[in-house]
Design a protein around this motif. Sequence first.
Motif, PDB file in Angstrom:
ATOM      1  N   PRO A  99       0.693  -1.319  -0.060  1.00  0.00           N
ATOM      2  CA  PRO A  99       0.087  -0.102  -0.046  1.00  0.00           C
ATOM      3  C   PRO A  99       1.005   1.207   0.127  1.00  0.00           C
ATOM      4  CG  PRO A  99      -0.329  -1.114   2.112  1.00  0.00           C
ATOM      5  CD  PRO A  99       0.561  -2.100   1.240  1.00  0.00           C
ATOM      6  N   ASP A 100       2.183   1.162   0.646  1.00  0.00           N
ATOM      7  CA  ASP A 100       2.855   2.695   0.564  1.00  0.00           C
ATOM      8  C   ASP A 100       3.648   2.702  -0.481  1.00  0.00           C
ATOM      9  OD1 ASP A 100       1.856   3.169   3.122  1.00  0.00           O
ATOM     10  OD2 ASP A 100       3.385   1.940   4.207  1.00  0.00           O
ATOM     11  N   PHE A 101       3.662   1.685  -1.579  1.00  0.00           N
ATOM     12  CA  PHE A 101       4.556   1.967  -2.705  1.00  0.00           C
ATOM     13  C   PHE A 101       3.734   2.136  -3.866  1.00  0.00           C
ATOM     14  CE2 PHE A 101       7.080  -0.602   0.218  1.00  0.00           C
ATOM     15  CZ  PHE A 101       8.344  -0.374  -0.195  1.00  0.00           C
ATOM     16  N   THR A 102       4.298   2.834  -4.853  1.00  0.00           N
ATOM     17  CA  THR A 102       3.308   3.274  -6.094  1.00  0.00           C
ATOM     18  C   THR A 102       3.311   2.249  -7.020  1.00  0.00           C
ATOM     19  OG1 THR A 102       5.284   4.003  -7.342  1.00  0.00           O
ATOM     20  CG2 THR A 102       4.385   5.528  -6.247  1.00  0.00           C
ATOM     21  N   ALA A 103       2.561   2.388  -7.970  1.00  0.00           N
ATOM     22  CA  ALA A 103       2.225   1.322  -9.055  1.00  0.00           C
ATOM     23  C   ALA A 103       3.799   0.658  -9.568  1.00  0.00           C
ATOM     24  CB  ALA A 103       1.429   1.660 -10.115  1.00  0.00           C
ATOM     25  N   ARG A 122      13.182  -0.037 -14.576  1.00  0.00           N
ATOM     26  CA  ARG A 122      12.230   0.864 -14.479  1.00  0.00           C
ATOM     27  C   ARG A 122      11.451   0.924 -15.851  1.00  0.00           C
ATOM     28  NH1 ARG A 122      12.005   4.020  -9.959  1.00  0.00           N
ATOM     29  NH2 ARG A 122      13.781   3.425  -8.701  1.00  0.00           N
ATOM     30  N   ARG A 123      12.254   1.020 -16.780  1.00  0.00           N
ATOM     31  CA  ARG A 123      11.666   1.338 -18.341  1.00  0.00           C
ATOM     32  C   ARG A 123      10.882   0.127 -18.491  1.00  0.00           C
ATOM     33  NH1 ARG A 123      16.669   3.346 -19.780  1.00  0.00           N
ATOM     34  NH2 ARG A 123      17.511   1.152 -20.538  1.00  0.00           N
ATOM     35  N   ARG A 124      11.085  -1.163 -18.100  1.00  0.00           N
ATOM     36  CA  ARG A 124      10.305  -2.152 -18.347  1.00  0.00           C
ATOM     37  C   ARG A 124       9.276  -2.199 -17.617  1.00  0.00           C
ATOM     38  NH1 ARG A 124       9.588  -7.159 -20.140  1.00  0.00           N
ATOM     39  NH2 ARG A 124       8.557  -8.968 -18.840  1.00  0.00           N
ATOM     40  N   ALA A 125       9.162  -1.883 -16.435  1.00  0.00           N
ATOM     41  CA  ALA A 125       7.799  -1.727 -15.434  1.00  0.00           C
ATOM     42  C   ALA A 125       6.897  -0.605 -16.212  1.00  0.00           C
ATOM     43  CB  ALA A 125       8.365  -1.184 -14.204  1.00  0.00           C
ATOM     44  N   LEU A 126       7.593   0.509 -16.716  1.00  0.00           N
ATOM     45  CA  LEU A 126       6.701   1.361 -17.132  1.00  0.00           C
ATOM     46  C   LEU A 126       6.087   0.713 -18.540  1.00  0.00           C
ATOM     47  CD1 LEU A 126       5.568   4.226 -16.352  1.00  0.00           C
ATOM     48  CD2 LEU A 126       7.499   5.065 -17.897  1.00  0.00           C
ATOM     49  N   THR A 127       6.900   0.040 -19.306  1.00  0.00           N
ATOM     50  CA  THR A 127       6.184  -0.585 -20.397  1.00  0.00           C
ATOM     51  C   THR A 127       4.945  -1.498 -20.192  1.00  0.00           C
ATOM     52  OG1 THR A 127       8.377  -0.341 -21.393  1.00  0.00           O
ATOM     53  CG2 THR A 127       6.817  -1.775 -22.512  1.00  0.00           C
ATOM     54  N   LEU A 128       5.049  -2.116 -19.188  1.00  0.00           N
ATOM     55  CA  LEU A 128       4.310  -3.285 -18.720  1.00  0.00           C
ATOM     56  C   LEU A 128       3.127  -2.646 -18.338  1.00  0.00           C
ATOM     57  CD1 LEU A 128       6.405  -5.949 -17.043  1.00  0.00           C
ATOM     58  CD2 LEU A 128       5.164  -6.308 -18.868  1.00  0.00           C
ATOM     59  N   GLY A 133      -2.428  -0.559 -19.654  1.00  0.00           N
ATOM     60  CA  GLY A 133      -3.387   0.796 -19.853  1.00  0.00           C
ATOM     61  C   GLY A 133      -3.188   1.599 -18.700  1.00  0.00           C
ATOM     62  N   LEU A 134      -1.935   1.679 -18.099  1.00  0.00           N
ATOM     63  CA  LEU A 134      -2.004   2.353 -16.655  1.00  0.00           C
ATOM     64  C   LEU A 134      -0.630   3.309 -16.809  1.00  0.00           C
ATOM     65  CD1 LEU A 134      -2.659  -0.363 -14.144  1.00  0.00           C
ATOM     66  CD2 LEU A 134      -4.092   1.521 -14.570  1.00  0.00           C
ATOM     67  N   GLY A 135      -0.247   3.557 -17.979  1.00  0.00           N
ATOM     68  CA  GLY A 135       0.925   4.493 -18.204  1.00  0.00           C
ATOM     69  C   GLY A 135       0.761   5.712 -17.297  1.00  0.00           C
TER      70      GLY A 135
END
Length: 232
Positions: A99-103, A122-128, A133-135
Amino acid sequence: MGYLLETNGLCKHYHRAGSTVEVLRGVDFRLEPGGTAAIVGRSGSGKSTLLNILGGLDLPSAGRVLVDGAPLETARRREREHWRARGVGFVFQFHFLLPDFTALENLLVPVGGLGPVGPADRRRALTLLEAMGLGDRAGHLPGELSGGEQQRVAVARAFMNRPRVVLADEPFGNLDREIGERLGDLLFTLHRQEDVALVLVTHDPALAARAQACWRLEQGVLVADAQEVAPT
Ligand SMILES: Nc1ncnc2c1ncn2[C@@H]1O[C@H](COP(=O)(O)OP(=O)(O)OP(=O)(O)O)[C@@H](O)[C@H]1O
Ligand SMILES: [Mg+2]
């Protein structure tokens, strides 16, 4: 072609208050690399138990689990842990996001368990997250997201470590049907894009029908669920 995952005569029983509950009584399951399978069955039939054993979270009472043809139970502890941490991505019915961490940070947690987190992670996490649909929600805390959005983060997280298989236990069971269907689309899209096998426990026949094979867990064994095998 060899199987990514195979079980032979898998049994699981629990001892409870002096009696024994036999949950799995000889499960024979096969999954090819990159393949998809759905597991259906009534509540209490042992679906979660089976999924947990496939993912190395639980051990069978008898029978074997083979990963790439090699039995997991005789593997060294390190190899079992490697399978659980690297080979498998889990999606649970309840998302279990921190709960205390961002997506975005939630996606990086499993990476951090394996080593330092770098810009490529970080790039991979953002791509996923974008694929789900949560960019534009990467910086949101779980409490700032809807139930469906939280589940989408959980799906993205399951793919983060480039697992060989994603095991999803009723991933959309808590969501309304329409949203569940949309998320099913996204889950199968990621499975194809990432070339990751998928085992899906679900009560939803429409979702089960998308898998290449549909099995029903009944009386402790897996039987082919003929009505729900998807045309390929
Ligand atoms: N740790 C445990 N100790 C004792 N019995 C257990 C344990 N875990 C599961 N069981 C029992 O094993 C059976 C199968 O449970 P499981 O959670 O695998 O069912 P399921 O098919 O996933 O059900 P649902 O659709 O409700 O999630 C149930 O009867 C359950 O009570
Ligand atoms: Mg269950």
